[in-house]
Design an enzyme around this catalytic site. Sequence first.
Site, short mmCIF file in Angstrom:
data_model
loop_
_atom_site.label_atom_id
_atom_site.label_comp_id
_atom_site.label_asym_id
_atom_site.label_seq_id
_atom_site.Cartn_x
_atom_site.Cartn_y
_atom_site.Cartn_z
N HIS A 272 0.84 -1.20 0.00
CA HIS A 272 0.00 0.00 0.00
C HIS A 272 0.88 1.26 0.00
CE1 HIS A 272 -3.55 2.38 1.75
NE2 HIS A 272 -2.53 3.20 1.84
N GLU A 273 1.83 1.31 0.94
CA GLU A 273 2.67 2.51 1.06
C GLU A 273 3.60 2.67 -0.14
OE1 GLU A 273 2.04 4.78 3.12
OE2 GLU A 273 0.55 3.50 4.09
N HIS B 162 2.00 4.37 -3.01
CA HIS B 162 1.99 5.84 -2.87
C HIS B 162 3.32 6.42 -3.34
CE1 HIS B 162 -1.74 6.35 -0.75
NE2 HIS B 162 -1.37 5.66 0.31
N ASP C 278 -5.65 8.73 3.50
CA ASP C 278 -5.62 8.93 2.05
C ASP C 278 -6.88 9.66 1.58
OD1 ASP C 278 -3.23 7.57 1.93
OD2 ASP C 278 -4.21 5.63 1.68
ZN LIG Z 1 -2.32 5.20 2.13
#
Ligand SMILES: [Zn+2]
Length: 385
Positions: free
Chosen positions: A67-68, A71, A166
């Site tokens: 997930h990170e 980004h 987010d």
């Molecule tokens: Zn996030």
Amino acid sequence: MGPTLSLGHLAGIRIRAHWSVLVIFVLIVFGLAADRLPHAHPGLPGWLYVVGGLATAVVFLLSLLAHELSHAIVARRNGVDSDDITLWLLGGAARLRSEAPSPAAELRIAGVGPLVSLALGGAFTLLTILFHRVHGPGLLVEALGWLAGINVLLAVFNALPAAPLDGGRLLRALVWWRTGSRLRATEVATTAGRALGWLLIAAGVYLVFTGAAADGAWLILIGWFMIAMATAEGGQAELRELLGSVPVCRAMTPDPMTVPAATTIQEFLSGPSWVYRHSAFPVTDPAGRPMGLISVAKAGQVPPAERERTTVTSVMAPLDTLPTARPDDRLVDLLPAVQAAPAHRALVLSEERVVGILTQSDISRVTNWLTSAGPTGINRVQPSG
Ligand SMILES: [Zn+2]
């Protein structure tokens, strides 16, 4: 953010773990191995539950990392570099070096995280169904089901429209696009963040009083973190907006007094050109090139008997450990480095010469001026050379 542990590099980005991750990890392993797995499939040897819990918790952390990392990768594609990713209590934080250049970029950078979690949730759901159909090991099906649920939960929670989540960034992108004001957009997102934080705390307190103390404590903790982070983010955004395009040379102390490399600590501490003037000075070599920074405090740590024999170069902070900038760099971009540096100072260099020194109090002075006088008049002043 407190003590972190470096876990190495992935796709050129440093991965760190905050100590709170260890707490989460232990809680997850414990919850799975002692409660969820044995309840779902009783009668198996104890070590199997522990191994199952450990493996599931590791895969969970990897999902967080995915997930990170998404980004950080999308940010880089949009021209925003990230220094590192730190996994911590709420999941993770990709530390971006600057702000997104446009609402559309902000939308892409923030949106990809929940999408990745959702996709992982979908993949784990499919695997759960698949292994269930072929009558795979019960513990495996249970673990896959848990991973599916937690990833969907992660996607949904992170999509809530409140900073620092987010969804808060998505909200910010939307308000920024509609109003054209990044500061206004941040205010909306951080206000929503504090509101959601208080809501979580209220829900947590309710749960504690109705008997679900552990779940309630979680919500209170998460709510408290959200309020703290939203508030910090709001303050940081105001400061960024205020500093705008002020160049470093407008805030620095120009032509600082320097200390020649051959100077002994004794000479430095009693030198009339340095005494009482500043608390740190650039050290230069015979050709006048910068070598580092000597502070009075550092010099004072040298025992009096050794001060005659010790030169400033042996106790100074070397140049490569100091934040540096050029005179026309934006002050706002230097801010994080100055705040993080042990000496809270940056050297301003031009053509291998020290042309200025910038301290944290220089920055406070500038922000004081800008808050009092208003940024519009002062920002237009051009650097004088
Ligand atoms: Zn996030």
